[in-house]
Design a protein around this motif. Structure first.
Motif, PDB file in Angstrom:
ATOM      1  N   TYR B  65       0.830  -1.222   0.000  1.00  0.00           N
ATOM      2  CA  TYR B  65       0.000   0.000   0.000  1.00  0.00           C
ATOM      3  C   TYR B  65       0.854   1.258   0.000  1.00  0.00           C
ATOM      4  CZ  TYR B  65      -3.642  -3.393   1.174  1.00  0.00           C
ATOM      5  OH  TYR B  65      -4.489  -4.469   1.169  1.00  0.00           O
ATOM      6  N   ASP B  71      -1.835   7.188  -5.314  1.00  0.00           N
ATOM      7  CA  ASP B  71      -2.813   6.773  -6.339  1.00  0.00           C
ATOM      8  C   ASP B  71      -4.165   6.561  -5.676  1.00  0.00           C
ATOM      9  OD1 ASP B  71      -0.578   6.722  -7.777  1.00  0.00           O
ATOM     10  OD2 ASP B  71      -0.411   4.539  -7.934  1.00  0.00           O
ATOM     11  N   GLU B 130       6.477  -6.766 -13.126  1.00  0.00           N
ATOM     12  CA  GLU B 130       5.842  -6.201 -14.339  1.00  0.00           C
ATOM     13  C   GLU B 130       6.573  -4.954 -14.817  1.00  0.00           C
ATOM     14  OE1 GLU B 130       1.203  -7.671 -13.524  1.00  0.00           O
ATOM     15  OE2 GLU B 130       1.704  -5.544 -13.549  1.00  0.00           O
ATOM     16  N   LYS B 131       7.199  -4.237 -13.864  1.00  0.00           N
ATOM     17  CA  LYS B 131       7.910  -3.012 -14.235  1.00  0.00           C
ATOM     18  C   LYS B 131       9.009  -2.809 -13.183  1.00  0.00           C
ATOM     19  CE  LYS B 131       5.349   0.544 -14.005  1.00  0.00           C
ATOM     20  NZ  LYS B 131       4.272   1.555 -14.134  1.00  0.00           N
ATOM     21  N   GLU B 136       6.775  -0.759  -7.917  1.00  0.00           N
ATOM     22  CA  GLU B 136       6.307  -1.993  -8.562  1.00  0.00           C
ATOM     23  C   GLU B 136       7.043  -3.214  -8.010  1.00  0.00           C
ATOM     24  OE1 GLU B 136       3.735  -1.933 -10.506  1.00  0.00           O
ATOM     25  OE2 GLU B 136       3.735  -4.097 -10.848  1.00  0.00           O
ATOM     26  N   TRP B 139       5.686  -3.854  -4.665  1.00  0.00           N
ATOM     27  CA  TRP B 139       4.321  -4.387  -4.772  1.00  0.00           C
ATOM     28  C   TRP B 139       4.378  -5.878  -5.117  1.00  0.00           C
ATOM     29  CZ3 TRP B 139       1.422  -6.528  -8.762  1.00  0.00           C
ATOM     30  CH2 TRP B 139       0.058  -6.641  -8.505  1.00  0.00           C
ATOM     31  N   TRP B 185     -10.402 -12.888 -10.281  1.00  0.00           N
ATOM     32  CA  TRP B 185      -9.482 -12.743 -11.424  1.00  0.00           C
ATOM     33  C   TRP B 185     -10.037 -13.435 -12.658  1.00  0.00           C
ATOM     34  CZ3 TRP B 185      -5.417 -14.439  -7.415  1.00  0.00           C
ATOM     35  CH2 TRP B 185      -4.984 -13.311  -6.692  1.00  0.00           C
ATOM     36  N   HIS B 194      -7.691  -6.995 -21.957  1.00  0.00           N
ATOM     37  CA  HIS B 194      -6.314  -6.682 -21.519  1.00  0.00           C
ATOM     38  C   HIS B 194      -6.115  -6.867 -20.031  1.00  0.00           C
ATOM     39  CE1 HIS B 194      -6.633  -4.803 -25.364  1.00  0.00           C
ATOM     40  NE2 HIS B 194      -7.299  -3.768 -24.916  1.00  0.00           N
ATOM     41  N   TYR B 195      -7.059  -7.497 -19.327  1.00  0.00           N
ATOM     42  CA  TYR B 195      -6.795  -7.700 -17.894  1.00  0.00           C
ATOM     43  C   TYR B 195      -6.025  -9.001 -17.735  1.00  0.00           C
ATOM     44  CZ  TYR B 195      -7.284  -8.281 -12.907  1.00  0.00           C
ATOM     45  OH  TYR B 195      -7.002  -8.447 -11.578  1.00  0.00           O
ATOM     46  N   HIS B 197      -2.720 -10.420 -15.402  1.00  0.00           N
ATOM     47  CA  HIS B 197      -1.679 -10.205 -14.380  1.00  0.00           C
ATOM     48  C   HIS B 197      -1.172 -11.565 -13.907  1.00  0.00           C
ATOM     49  CE1 HIS B 197      -1.985  -5.863 -14.047  1.00  0.00           C
ATOM     50  NE2 HIS B 197      -3.308  -5.948 -14.001  1.00  0.00           N
TER      51      HIS B 197
END
Lengths: 10, 232
Positions: B65, B71, B130-131, B136, B139, B185, B194-195, B197
């Motif tokens: 978090y 955000d 992912e990045k 990220e 996370w 999910w 495009h979802y 993960h």
């Protein structure tokens, strides 16, 4: 923030 | 938001409330001048709660978090994050510091070196993410860590002779919330283009699978109406 990058789940 | 995710979040919230209720029971019980029978049992036997798992969860929320103030997703999202952060850190504080609650914590049994979970998760997050940004990577670390955070608790349950109901329900709700998230999910995959993960999905699946044997013993103890017992 574009929705894609922001993680919208807990 | 879909019904599976809302049910998952509510189940997760319930698990936290059950744990806070258990801590409150221990606190209020020891306040009595004479130990009632329940109190005596509570104070004498270990609470069955693994401080290691609670500390791992506090770390999971702290690293997941980070974007709570940057955000803004929704009021619901922010409130739930504050609840999970507040409750996980206060539970760690209670078990570590509270003069009464910490007596019911059995540190000789809760020996899992959770550092061995933190480091591999951090390394993995540095490699597979992912990045490659600070937020990220942390996370992603929180996802990997949450998948294995229950291990110290499950091991402690195997060592605990009599698992009391609240602890059993706590672990069950904690496992059920992630199972509901898997349904969420699947639902989002089919309803939102495009979802995708993979990291979230795989770590969520691993997390739920770790509860598989607990679920088996939990449901069979319910069915046969006997005390929950995990084989050593």
């Amino acid at each position: 923030t574009d929705q894609e990058s922001a993680h919208d789940e807990l | 938001m879909n019904i599976f995710r809302l049910a998952g979040d509510m189940t997760h919230l319930m698990s936290v409330l059950v744990l806070l209720l258990k801590i409150h029971t221990i606190k209020s019980c020891a306040g009595k001048s004479y130990p009632c029978s329940l109190c005596f049992i509570l104070l004498e036997s270990s609470s069955g709660i693994s401080l290691k798992t609670q500390e791992l969860y506090a770390l999971v929320f702290a690293t997941r978090y980070l974007d709570i103030f940057t955000d803004f997703i929704s009021v619901y999202n922010t409130i739930m994050k504050l609840i999970f952060l507040g409750s996980s850190f206060s539970i760690v504080w209670y078990i570590r510091r509270h003069k009464i609650v910490r007596r019911s914590y059995d540190k000789d049994q809760d020996t899992f070196r959770h550092f061995f979970l933190v480091l591999p998760c951090l390394l993995l997050a540095l490699i597979i993410n992912e990045k490659f940004t600070f937020k990220e990577v942390l996370w992603t670390f929180s996802l990997y860590l949450e998948a294995v955070a229950i291990l110290p608790q499950l091991i402690l349950l195997q060592r605990t002779r009599n698992i009391d109901n609240l602890t059993g329900q706590y672990v069950f709700l904690l496992g059920a919330y992630r199972a509901l998230y898997i349904l969420n999910w699947i639902y989002r995959y089919f309803t939102e283009p495009h979802y995708v993960h993979w990291i979230t999905w795989i770590s969520g699946l691993v997390q739920t699978l770790l509860y598989a044997d607990f679920f088996y013993y939990y449901f069979s103890s319910l069915k046969n109406n006997v005390k929950l017992k995990l084989p050593a």
